[in-house]
Design a protein around this motif. Sequence first.
Motif, PDB file in Angstrom:
ATOM      1  N   ALA A  73      18.821  -9.633  -2.058  1.00  0.00           N
ATOM      2  CA  ALA A  73      17.494  -9.012  -2.102  1.00  0.00           C
ATOM      3  C   ALA A  73      17.195  -8.435  -3.475  1.00  0.00           C
ATOM      4  O   ALA A  73      18.101  -8.008  -4.200  1.00  0.00           O
ATOM      5  CB  ALA A  73      17.385  -7.916  -1.040  1.00  0.00           C
ATOM      6  N   VAL A  74      15.920  -8.423  -3.801  1.00  0.00           N
ATOM      7  CA  VAL A  74      15.441  -7.721  -4.999  1.00  0.00           C
ATOM      8  C   VAL A  74      15.417  -6.242  -4.649  1.00  0.00           C
ATOM      9  O   VAL A  74      14.676  -5.821  -3.754  1.00  0.00           O
ATOM     10  CB  VAL A  74      14.042  -8.230  -5.396  1.00  0.00           C
ATOM     11  CG1 VAL A  74      13.436  -7.355  -6.480  1.00  0.00           C
ATOM     12  CG2 VAL A  74      14.128  -9.685  -5.851  1.00  0.00           C
ATOM     13  N   THR A  75      16.242  -5.446  -5.337  1.00  0.00           N
ATOM     14  CA  THR A  75      16.366  -4.024  -5.013  1.00  0.00           C
ATOM     15  C   THR A  75      15.919  -3.123  -6.152  1.00  0.00           C
ATOM     16  O   THR A  75      15.939  -1.907  -6.007  1.00  0.00           O
ATOM     17  CB  THR A  75      17.819  -3.680  -4.648  1.00  0.00           C
ATOM     18  OG1 THR A  75      18.682  -4.008  -5.754  1.00  0.00           O
ATOM     19  CG2 THR A  75      18.265  -4.457  -3.411  1.00  0.00           C
ATOM     20  N   LYS A  76      15.528  -3.703  -7.274  1.00  0.00           N
ATOM     21  CA  LYS A  76      14.981  -2.917  -8.380  1.00  0.00           C
ATOM     22  C   LYS A  76      14.031  -3.793  -9.187  1.00  0.00           C
ATOM     23  O   LYS A  76      14.189  -5.021  -9.238  1.00  0.00           O
ATOM     24  CB  LYS A  76      16.087  -2.343  -9.268  1.00  0.00           C
ATOM     25  CG  LYS A  76      17.114  -3.334  -9.757  1.00  0.00           C
ATOM     26  CD  LYS A  76      18.226  -2.616 -10.515  1.00  0.00           C
ATOM     27  CE  LYS A  76      19.228  -3.588 -11.125  1.00  0.00           C
ATOM     28  NZ  LYS A  76      19.979  -4.323 -10.089  1.00  0.00           N
ATOM     29  N   ALA A  77      13.051  -3.158  -9.801  1.00  0.00           N
ATOM     30  CA  ALA A  77      12.035  -3.902 -10.552  1.00  0.00           C
ATOM     31  C   ALA A  77      12.660  -4.745 -11.657  1.00  0.00           C
ATOM     32  O   ALA A  77      12.176  -5.836 -11.970  1.00  0.00           O
ATOM     33  CB  ALA A  77      11.007  -2.933 -11.132  1.00  0.00           C
ATOM     34  N   LYS A  78      13.750  -4.253 -12.232  1.00  0.00           N
ATOM     35  CA  LYS A  78      14.411  -4.974 -13.325  1.00  0.00           C
ATOM     36  C   LYS A  78      14.858  -6.368 -12.898  1.00  0.00           C
ATOM     37  O   LYS A  78      14.929  -7.280 -13.732  1.00  0.00           O
ATOM     38  CB  LYS A  78      15.601  -4.155 -13.829  1.00  0.00           C
ATOM     39  CG  LYS A  78      16.198  -4.630 -15.148  1.00  0.00           C
ATOM     40  CD  LYS A  78      17.257  -3.636 -15.627  1.00  0.00           C
ATOM     41  CE  LYS A  78      17.777  -4.018 -17.011  1.00  0.00           C
ATOM     42  NZ  LYS A  78      18.566  -5.281 -16.962  1.00  0.00           N
TER      43      LYS A  78
END
Length: 232
Positions: A73-78
């Motif tokens: 999952a994408v867990t941070k904007a970076k």
Amino acid sequence: MNGLNKGEDVEREQLRAAPRWSIVVRPTGHSQTGGSELGELFRVHRGQVTGANGIWIAGERAERLPERVKLAAVTKAKDLIDAGQRLQSTAQLRRVIDLPAELDDFTEEERRRIDQFLSWAKTQGADQGYIAQHRKAWWSVGLKAPAPILCTYMARRPPQFTINLCEARHINIAHGLYPREPLPENVIANLVVWLNNNIHTGSGRTYAGGLTKFEPKEIERLRIPNLETFFA
């Protein structure tokens, strides 16, 4: 509003030039005539709230859980900013523990390991938070289906729109764009290029310090050219 009997008259142009005012008084630079709104093509949804990232974003305690409940999952904007216009691999992404509400389909050994993890999670108060208490089962995060396009929504820069080629899930640090009707891959690719080149911070809500936030409805209201433009 107290009858608006107090205060000072301010020219609209002065408001538009003020960095702390949002789209309410500073509309996007893109023409409001012609074209369409992005929401006519896509539903935009914020990522799932875990209620306790320290528990549900997989760490050492989750190592023995079945791999099928640990979803990339994408867990941070970076994650999206580094990927740019295409997120091609989940290799660099963290995993989110997404257990079903019913645990009957696991083997006896899998269930034992899940029970051990949930017992630890309880000691951390994972079952006591507002989000956990309003789920069907406190341990079931319920990640949304992979979105074909992901975008950041809070930064001191415009949103990063990224094609989700690896079908990663996302939590509430990003929005997912879901087509209302199937769209060809080249149309999605061309649209993402256009969005990254044409959407600016002025399209969102600007807060003190220059932080800009795009709510799902604000993403849906973004003006884009006619769909035919993106078939080229």
